[in-house]
Scaffold this motif. Structure first.
Motif, PDB file in Angstrom:
ATOM      1  N   ILE A 145       0.923  -1.032   0.329  1.00 49.36           N
ATOM      2  CA  ILE A 145       0.511   0.187  -0.454  1.00 49.36           C
ATOM      3  C   ILE A 145       0.752   1.358   0.410  1.00 49.36           C
ATOM      4  CG2 ILE A 145      -1.656   1.122   1.456  1.00 49.36           C
ATOM      5  CD1 ILE A 145      -2.727  -1.347   2.320  1.00 49.36           C
ATOM      6  N   PRO A 146       0.785   2.311  -0.801  1.00 46.10           N
ATOM      7  CA  PRO A 146       1.457   3.001  -1.191  1.00 46.10           C
ATOM      8  C   PRO A 146       2.021   4.183  -0.117  1.00 46.10           C
ATOM      9  CG  PRO A 146       0.585   3.205  -3.267  1.00 46.10           C
ATOM     10  CD  PRO A 146      -0.167   1.802  -1.985  1.00 46.10           C
ATOM     11  N   LEU A 147       3.115   4.951   0.553  1.00 46.77           N
ATOM     12  CA  LEU A 147       3.376   5.452   1.701  1.00 46.77           C
ATOM     13  C   LEU A 147       2.352   6.295   1.589  1.00 46.77           C
ATOM     14  CD1 LEU A 147       4.718   5.400   4.607  1.00 46.77           C
ATOM     15  CD2 LEU A 147       6.132   7.183   3.285  1.00 46.77           C
ATOM     16  N   VAL A 148       1.890   7.150   0.563  1.00 49.32           N
ATOM     17  CA  VAL A 148       1.239   8.438   0.023  1.00 49.32           C
ATOM     18  C   VAL A 148      -0.062   8.221   0.703  1.00 49.32           C
ATOM     19  CG1 VAL A 148       0.825   7.748  -2.407  1.00 49.32           C
ATOM     20  CG2 VAL A 148       0.938  10.596  -1.284  1.00 49.32           C
ATOM     21  N   LEU A 149      -0.785   6.990   0.522  1.00 50.40           N
ATOM     22  CA  LEU A 149      -1.768   6.593   0.661  1.00 50.40           C
ATOM     23  C   LEU A 149      -2.587   6.122   2.241  1.00 50.40           C
ATOM     24  CD1 LEU A 149      -2.516   4.918  -2.433  1.00 50.40           C
ATOM     25  CD2 LEU A 149      -3.289   7.436  -2.359  1.00 50.40           C
TER      26      LEU A 149
END
Length: 210
Positions: A145-149
């Motif tokens: 899961i992308p860190l930005v999300l």
């Protein structure tokens, strides 16, 4: 003495190195081979800036400057050597360095977008993209899961810092002061978010939807 543009170039290379290390660490976590390490280091380091230049219909910044790839390769090899000797990496310091790289890439991407005619809103979006998109690509490739999300404020810090920069420019404040303010706000908010675990909650605690 270095000119201002030369200083920016060296700081840009330092930011590339930080994100390349981040990509290499993810490759280590996923047990990738040498080619996979370099690919992940490269997309993390230059993915955001590449997409920005493509959207602005500009020559991609690294095409005529191989120094970016030299830095990526050096950062990846240095991280590999460290991990082969220590098998651990001081992630606390990496996250701090990542915050510096995020702040710089954000403002530099925003400035470039404004210089080529983007509206303030679009420029803030492209600055944010420059800072975060490489890490997003890295995480998608690695099925994370992308860190930005998730986690502490990340892209939001870029938006806040970018808004401060644009506000200063709109008020005709000296550009160097605007840049310093935008960088500082992005960096400080990111560091505080990591320390105090700031989030932007949307959903109340709930069980999985069935």
């Amino acid at each position: 003495m270095f000119s201002m543009s030369e200083w920016f170039h060296w700081i840009d290379l330092a930011g590339v190195a930080v994100f390349a290390i981040s990509g290499t660490l993810m490759a280590y976590k996923k047990h990738m081979d040498g080619f996979g390490v370099f690919v992940l280091a490269a997309v993390t380091a230059i993915g955001g800036g590449t997409l920005r230049d493509m959207i602005l219909d500009l020559p991609v910044f690294w095409v005529k400057d191989p120094s970016f790839f030299y830095v990526i390769l050096a950062a990846a090899i240095g991280t590999i050597i460290w991990l082969r000797k220590r098998e651990t990496f001081p992630l606390k310091y990496l996250f701090i360095a990542d915050a510096f790289g995020l702040a710089f890439f954000n403002i530099m991407g925003l400035q470039k977008a404004l210089a080529y005619g983007a509206s303030p809103f679009v420029a803030i979006a492209l600055g944010t993209m420059t800072g975060v998109f490489g890490g997003l690509i890295r995480d998608v490739i690695c099925r994370e899961i992308p860190l930005v999300l998730k986690g502490e404020l990340y892209a939001t810090t870029c938006i806040i810092g970018g808004a401060i920069y644009v506000l200063g420019v709109t008020l005709n404040i000296n550009n160097d002061i605007c840049m310093a303010a935008g960088l500082s706000v992005t960096l400080i908010v990111r560091l505080l978010a990591m320390k105090w675990h700031w989030h932007l909650p949307v959903f109340a605690p709930h069980s999985d939807i069935k």
